[in-house]
Scaffold this active site. Structure first.
Site, PDB file in Angstrom:
ATOM      1  N   ASN A  87      35.167 -62.891  37.514  1.00 59.08           N
ATOM      2  CA  ASN A  87      34.196 -62.358  38.459  1.00 59.08           C
ATOM      3  C   ASN A  87      33.014 -63.319  38.569  1.00 59.08           C
ATOM      4  OD1 ASN A  87      35.739 -59.994  38.756  1.00 59.08           O
ATOM      5  ND2 ASN A  87      34.785 -59.072  36.958  1.00 59.08           N
ATOM      6  N   GLN A  94      30.212 -59.522  38.438  1.00 69.32           N
ATOM      7  CA  GLN A  94      29.898 -60.154  37.149  1.00 69.32           C
ATOM      8  C   GLN A  94      28.719 -59.447  36.501  1.00 69.32           C
ATOM      9  OE1 GLN A  94      29.190 -64.403  37.351  1.00 69.32           O
ATOM     10  NE2 GLN A  94      29.126 -64.611  35.111  1.00 69.32           N
ATOM     11  N   HIS A 100      33.752 -65.976  31.897  1.00 66.54           N
ATOM     12  CA  HIS A 100      34.814 -65.395  31.081  1.00 66.54           C
ATOM     13  C   HIS A 100      35.988 -65.061  31.966  1.00 66.54           C
ATOM     14  CE1 HIS A 100      31.800 -62.409  32.277  1.00 66.54           C
ATOM     15  NE2 HIS A 100      32.808 -61.564  32.478  1.00 66.54           N
ATOM     16  N   HIS A 102      39.029 -62.683  32.437  1.00 66.04           N
ATOM     17  CA  HIS A 102      39.633 -61.427  32.011  1.00 66.04           C
ATOM     18  C   HIS A 102      41.155 -61.621  31.994  1.00 66.04           C
ATOM     19  CE1 HIS A 102      36.116 -58.651  32.701  1.00 66.04           C
ATOM     20  NE2 HIS A 102      35.740 -59.637  33.504  1.00 66.04           N
TER      21      HIS A 102
END
Ligand code: DGP
Length: 114
Positions: A87, A94, A100, A102
Site C-alpha cells: 500500500n 498505508q 512493507h 503484505h
C-alpha cells in the site's frame, strides 16, 4: 530512538513473531491479520513509501519480493496461492510509513480490493 515502529521491530525494541531474516529484510506476522496467513516483509533500511524509493533501491525491492515468495512457501500457502500487496500513501491505505510487502494467504482472496 526512532519513532518508526518497523525500524524498532528491526532493532528488536518491539517484539514481533519473526518468520525470516536476511541481510536486507525481515519478515514477521502481521499484528492484525486480514487472512489466515498474513505476513509483512520489510527492508531493514527505512524507506517511507514506495513513492520515495529510488533507482538505488531496485535491488532491495527485488529482495522484498523474493522474500515474500519464500515466506509464502514457509507458511504453506504458495501452492494454493497468495497475494502480495504494498500500500502506498493515504488512498492506498498505508498506515505505517516504512515500506512493507503484505503476504496474504490461507483463503480465497477476492478481487478487486475495496
Ligand atoms: P498498511 O496499512 O499497509 O500500512 O499496513 C500496516 C500493517 O502493519 C497492518 O496490517 C498492521 C501491521 N502492524 C502495525 N503495527 C504493527 C506492530 O507493531 N507489529 C506487527 N506485527 N504488525 C503491525
Amino acid at each position: 530512538m526512532t519513532d518508526c515502529i518497523f525500524c524498532r521491530i528491526v532493532a528488536g525494541e518491539i517484539p514481533a513473531k519473526r518468520i525470516l531474516e536476511t541481510e536486507n529484510v525481515v519478515a514477521f506476522h502481521d499484528l492484525n491479520p486480514a487472512a489466515p496467513q498474513h505476513a509483512l516483509v520489510i527492508p531493514r533500511r527505512h524507506i517511507a513509501t514506495l513513492d520515495a524509493a529510488t533507482e538505488d533501491d531496485r535491488g532491495l525491492l527485488g529482495d522484498l519480493m523474493l522474500a515474500g515468495a519464500e515466506v509464502a512457501r514457509m507458511l504453506g500457502c504458495a501452492e494454493k496461492g497468495y497475494r502480495t500487496v504494498m500500500n502506498c500513501n493515504e488512498d492506498g491505505g498505508q498506515s505505517v510509513y516504512h515500506i512493507h510487502l503484505h503476504v496474504l494467504g490461507g483463503r480465497s482472496l477476492s478481487w478487486p480490493p475495496g
